[in-house]
Design an enzyme around this catalytic site. Structure first.
Site, PDB file in Angstrom:
ATOM      1  N   MET A  19      -4.814  -4.041  -8.525  1.00  0.00           N
ATOM      2  CA  MET A  19      -4.708  -2.983  -7.564  1.00  0.00           C
ATOM      3  C   MET A  19      -4.294  -3.634  -6.255  1.00  0.00           C
ATOM      4  O   MET A  19      -4.959  -4.571  -5.884  1.00  0.00           O
ATOM      5  CB  MET A  19      -6.085  -2.357  -7.482  1.00  0.00           C
ATOM      6  N   PRO A  20      -3.267  -3.323  -5.631  1.00  0.00           N
ATOM      7  CA  PRO A  20      -2.507  -2.085  -5.771  1.00  0.00           C
ATOM      8  C   PRO A  20      -1.589  -2.062  -6.999  1.00  0.00           C
ATOM      9  O   PRO A  20      -1.227  -3.097  -7.538  1.00  0.00           O
ATOM     10  CB  PRO A  20      -1.677  -2.034  -4.487  1.00  0.00           C
ATOM     11  N   LEU A  21      -1.252  -0.847  -7.381  1.00  0.00           N
ATOM     12  CA  LEU A  21      -0.297  -0.604  -8.448  1.00  0.00           C
ATOM     13  C   LEU A  21       1.045  -0.320  -7.794  1.00  0.00           C
ATOM     14  O   LEU A  21       1.140   0.551  -6.932  1.00  0.00           O
ATOM     15  CB  LEU A  21      -0.745   0.602  -9.276  1.00  0.00           C
ATOM     16  N   THR A  57       0.375   2.515  -4.992  1.00  0.00           N
ATOM     17  CA  THR A  57      -0.877   3.255  -5.066  1.00  0.00           C
ATOM     18  C   THR A  57      -1.989   2.256  -4.798  1.00  0.00           C
ATOM     19  O   THR A  57      -2.098   1.236  -5.487  1.00  0.00           O
ATOM     20  CB  THR A  57      -1.061   3.913  -6.447  1.00  0.00           C
TER      21      THR A  57
END
Length: 135
Positions: A1-3, A72
């Protein structure tokens, strides 16, 4: 994460794609200070006739190297976001020959409850992943 989702015009070699992904990941490490194995990247390639990426009236020139990165992520500070824009575009230009004018970035923020990294668990909520410093 992040994607990170990469939307690109088709036609790049495997070597070029690997360089883009590696360069973007290093920018994530430098700007967001995440662990090195915190790497989630997906590449979508599109036929040129299926993509329109204009400039919102800013006069930004685009070439066939144009790409959109949709990130994201948990909330990030303005400083982290702007650092990422700068670090990413400088590195893509230097290492991949992609002009900063061909890189568009979009952030989508969410919260800890919005992530499961597998096994049907919410690892940020159950304590298996720590909470990062406040942004």
């Amino acid at each position: 994460m992040p994607l990170i989702r990469f939307d690109l015009l088709e036609g790049r070699s495997e070597t070029e794609l690997a360089a883009i992904l590696d360069t973007a990941h290093q920018a994530v490490l430098d700007a967001f200070h995440v662990p090195p194995r915190d790497r989630y990247q997906i590449v979508y390639e599109h036929r040129k006739s299926r993509v329109r990426i204009e400039d919102t009236g800013l006069g930004i020139p685009r070439t066939d190297d144009v790409m959109i990165l949709s990130i994201t992520t948990r909330p990030r500070s303005v400083e982290e976001k702007t650092a990422f824009f700068r670090i990413l575009t400088e590195a893509l230009s230097e290492k991949c020959g992609i002009a900063p004018s061909d890189v568009m970035v979009n952030y989508v923020e969410n919260t800890d409850a919005d992530w499961s990294f597998g096994n049907g668990e919410a690892q940020f909520l159950n304590g298996k992943l720590g909470t990062p410093k406040e942004s």
